[in-house]
Design a protein around this motif. Structure first.
Motif, PDB file in Angstrom:
ATOM      1  N   ALA A  69      66.504 -13.262 -73.385  1.00  0.00           N
ATOM      2  CA  ALA A  69      65.793 -12.881 -72.168  1.00  0.00           C
ATOM      3  C   ALA A  69      65.513 -14.126 -71.338  1.00  0.00           C
ATOM      4  O   ALA A  69      65.570 -14.112 -70.118  1.00  0.00           O
ATOM      5  CB  ALA A  69      64.498 -12.178 -72.517  1.00  0.00           C
ATOM      6  N   GLU A  70      65.249 -15.201 -72.033  1.00  0.00           N
ATOM      7  CA  GLU A  70      64.847 -16.409 -71.302  1.00  0.00           C
ATOM      8  C   GLU A  70      66.029 -17.289 -70.979  1.00  0.00           C
ATOM      9  O   GLU A  70      66.229 -18.355 -71.562  1.00  0.00           O
ATOM     10  CB  GLU A  70      63.818 -17.172 -72.138  1.00  0.00           C
ATOM     11  CG  GLU A  70      62.499 -16.430 -72.200  1.00  0.00           C
ATOM     12  CD  GLU A  70      61.464 -17.219 -72.981  1.00  0.00           C
ATOM     13  OE1 GLU A  70      61.798 -18.300 -73.490  1.00  0.00           O
ATOM     14  OE2 GLU A  70      60.324 -16.748 -73.064  1.00  0.00           O
ATOM     15  N   ASN A  71      66.796 -16.831 -70.021  1.00  0.00           N
ATOM     16  CA  ASN A  71      68.019 -17.568 -69.690  1.00  0.00           C
ATOM     17  C   ASN A  71      67.734 -18.988 -69.216  1.00  0.00           C
ATOM     18  O   ASN A  71      68.491 -19.913 -69.528  1.00  0.00           O
ATOM     19  CB  ASN A  71      68.822 -16.806 -68.633  1.00  0.00           C
ATOM     20  CG  ASN A  71      70.125 -17.504 -68.300  1.00  0.00           C
ATOM     21  OD1 ASN A  71      70.953 -17.724 -69.180  1.00  0.00           O
ATOM     22  ND2 ASN A  71      70.295 -17.901 -67.063  1.00  0.00           N
ATOM     23  N   GLU A  72      66.647 -19.149 -68.484  1.00  0.00           N
ATOM     24  CA  GLU A  72      66.410 -20.488 -67.925  1.00  0.00           C
ATOM     25  C   GLU A  72      66.165 -21.538 -69.001  1.00  0.00           C
ATOM     26  O   GLU A  72      66.693 -22.643 -68.944  1.00  0.00           O
ATOM     27  CB  GLU A  72      65.241 -20.456 -66.943  1.00  0.00           C
ATOM     28  CG  GLU A  72      65.682 -19.810 -65.639  1.00  0.00           C
ATOM     29  CD  GLU A  72      64.655 -19.922 -64.542  1.00  0.00           C
ATOM     30  OE1 GLU A  72      63.848 -20.867 -64.560  1.00  0.00           O
ATOM     31  OE2 GLU A  72      64.662 -19.045 -63.672  1.00  0.00           O
ATOM     32  N   LYS A  73      65.384 -21.135 -70.004  1.00  0.00           N
ATOM     33  CA  LYS A  73      65.133 -22.057 -71.114  1.00  0.00           C
ATOM     34  C   LYS A  73      66.435 -22.333 -71.864  1.00  0.00           C
ATOM     35  O   LYS A  73      66.738 -23.476 -72.226  1.00  0.00           O
ATOM     36  CB  LYS A  73      64.089 -21.453 -72.066  1.00  0.00           C
ATOM     37  CG  LYS A  73      63.645 -22.443 -73.123  1.00  0.00           C
ATOM     38  CD  LYS A  73      62.795 -21.852 -74.207  1.00  0.00           C
ATOM     39  CE  LYS A  73      62.629 -22.862 -75.354  1.00  0.00           C
ATOM     40  NZ  LYS A  73      63.898 -23.331 -75.920  1.00  0.00           N
ATOM     41  N   ASP A  74      67.179 -21.288 -72.082  1.00  0.00           N
ATOM     42  CA  ASP A  74      68.438 -21.425 -72.788  1.00  0.00           C
ATOM     43  C   ASP A  74      69.392 -22.354 -72.030  1.00  0.00           C
ATOM     44  O   ASP A  74      70.093 -23.176 -72.640  1.00  0.00           O
ATOM     45  CB  ASP A  74      69.061 -20.026 -72.948  1.00  0.00           C
ATOM     46  CG  ASP A  74      70.176 -20.020 -73.967  1.00  0.00           C
ATOM     47  OD1 ASP A  74      70.089 -20.782 -74.952  1.00  0.00           O
ATOM     48  OD2 ASP A  74      71.147 -19.272 -73.772  1.00  0.00           O
ATOM     49  N   ASP A 122      75.846 -16.108 -67.888  1.00  0.00           N
ATOM     50  CA  ASP A 122      74.574 -16.803 -68.086  1.00  0.00           C
ATOM     51  C   ASP A 122      74.798 -17.917 -69.108  1.00  0.00           C
ATOM     52  O   ASP A 122      75.937 -18.182 -69.516  1.00  0.00           O
ATOM     53  CB  ASP A 122      73.463 -15.826 -68.488  1.00  0.00           C
ATOM     54  CG  ASP A 122      73.760 -15.128 -69.795  1.00  0.00           C
ATOM     55  OD1 ASP A 122      74.640 -15.603 -70.545  1.00  0.00           O
ATOM     56  OD2 ASP A 122      73.113 -14.111 -70.074  1.00  0.00           O
ATOM     57  N   ALA A 123      73.709 -18.583 -69.518  1.00  0.00           N
ATOM     58  CA  ALA A 123      73.857 -19.748 -70.392  1.00  0.00           C
ATOM     59  C   ALA A 123      74.443 -19.370 -71.756  1.00  0.00           C
ATOM     60  O   ALA A 123      75.290 -20.078 -72.299  1.00  0.00           O
ATOM     61  CB  ALA A 123      72.500 -20.443 -70.561  1.00  0.00           C
ATOM     62  N   GLU A 124      74.013 -18.231 -72.311  1.00  0.00           N
ATOM     63  CA  GLU A 124      74.507 -17.842 -73.623  1.00  0.00           C
ATOM     64  C   GLU A 124      75.994 -17.488 -73.570  1.00  0.00           C
ATOM     65  O   GLU A 124      76.763 -17.834 -74.460  1.00  0.00           O
ATOM     66  CB  GLU A 124      73.679 -16.662 -74.166  1.00  0.00           C
ATOM     67  CG  GLU A 124      74.206 -15.990 -75.411  1.00  0.00           C
ATOM     68  CD  GLU A 124      74.513 -16.935 -76.568  1.00  0.00           C
ATOM     69  OE1 GLU A 124      73.941 -18.038 -76.612  1.00  0.00           O
ATOM     70  OE2 GLU A 124      75.343 -16.563 -77.431  1.00  0.00           O
TER      71      GLU A 124
END
Lengths: 224, 224
Positions: free
Chosen positions: A15-20, A99-101
């Protein structure tokens, strides 16, 4: 030549793409790998621009490419055939962005020990990719002349998250109502720091300016 | 001329968009209103094509336009100034597509008693808009020559949900590697029934073919 690898990307569970994305950047920094996220509309000339850019840089940097698309692997094949560098295709399973993942899934299929620069060619779309930090060191985008100079007015987020706006297909400028000064002004409205680089990927004109920017970026990233 | 109306569209609260879209179609049928959903990449020439089409049809049909965009109202203003028909701007609040409920919000701002045909110009995007049924009677899309003939390979869903593919900017065909036969073949792979209509919105060439198709569509919808 062996077949181009096609990876079916799964939708992110984070859910927390920004942190990832921040975590991914930190990891890449440790490994000395620079990741560029390249975005644009469909058909703006991302792949042709990449081929030109890579051929200018491949003797100075070790480069790999990840081509994201809903379907097909034509771009990854084109890149590999025209440049000889490692190129993989990411299938997004209908998703309109990475996204990051999802980016991490792609990177895990590259041998990063041998790479200085990874270029991610995002899905052709001026809306959704701008909303998701991929973990890249920088975002760049290509706006092609036939799309019109008013795109920064209509797709504000895309232009505000990009550090470089490459204006491609300058060779057809005489056939379209495209005002480069107006375009620069609109880009500046969205992002005063963004650099606008006019090129013609077909003839190669101006591509060295983008390649030089990218080379300095990678060098600074590795030396900082 | 009064100011163009700008509506801030809220994200849909309906999980079941497909049912909602069917309901909207039924309502439109009862009211004798035909809704066309027009999609494309950014900068393919949707607005110019619409202006030409509307000017060919406005004496025969009562037409209104809904222009969906992330931001700006340049398109709604252009349409109204060039055609004199009712035109409203829908702001999607960053959303990359419209669904049936968002379309309904737009329609509620038009006086449908006085309208035979509503044209929805969807957000410029070849990915997300294809995934959401807007409740339209038909989907059409514009592919412009500079984008390349390979787009049906890369954006399969968009081409499979459209009944008409308008190929725009045929005047610049000599400057781009665009093979119309190849394009037709790729479109057919995705949707054997789709009709391909080459036009040049700038000069008006071929637009009457699209306008005729649309006129017959509206007439049949009202008479069935």
């Amino acid at each position: 030549m062996e077949e181009v690898k096609v990876i079916e990307i799964k939708k992110s569970v984070f859910a927390e793409n920004e942190k990832d994305a921040d975590d991914l950047r930190t990891e890449l920094k440790k490994r000395g790998v620079y990741l560029l996220n390249l975005m644009s509309s469909p058909g703006s000339g991302k792949t042709t621009t990449l081929i030109r850019t890579i051929n200018l840089l491949k003797d100075k940097l070790r480069i790999a490419v990840m081509e994201a698309d809903i379907d097909s692997n034509v771009d990854a094949v084109k890149i590999r055939e025209a440049t000889g560098i490692p190129s993989i295709q990411l299938h997004t399973g209908g998703m309109c962005h990475l996204d990051a993942e999802m980016t991490r899934q792609g990177l895990s299929n590259l041998d990063l020990e041998d790479v200085d620069l990874v270029i991610l060619e995002n899905v052709g779309n001026l809306v959704c990719p701008a909303e998701f930090d991929t973990g890249s060191c920088r975002n760049a985008m290509i706006l092609s002349v036939p799309e019109g100079d008013d795109k920064p007015l209509k797709y504000p987020l895309m232009f505000s998250v990009c550090d470089v706006v490459v204006v491609n297909k300058t060779d057809v400028m005489p056939y379209f109502d495209f005002d480069l000064d107006k375009c620069r002004e609109y880009v500046r409205m969205r992002n005063p720091k963004a650099r606008v680089i006019p090129i013609c990927a077909k003839t190669g004109e101006g591509v060295e300016v983008f390649a030089d920017w990218l080379f300095r970026e990678v060098r600074n990233w590795k030396n900082q």
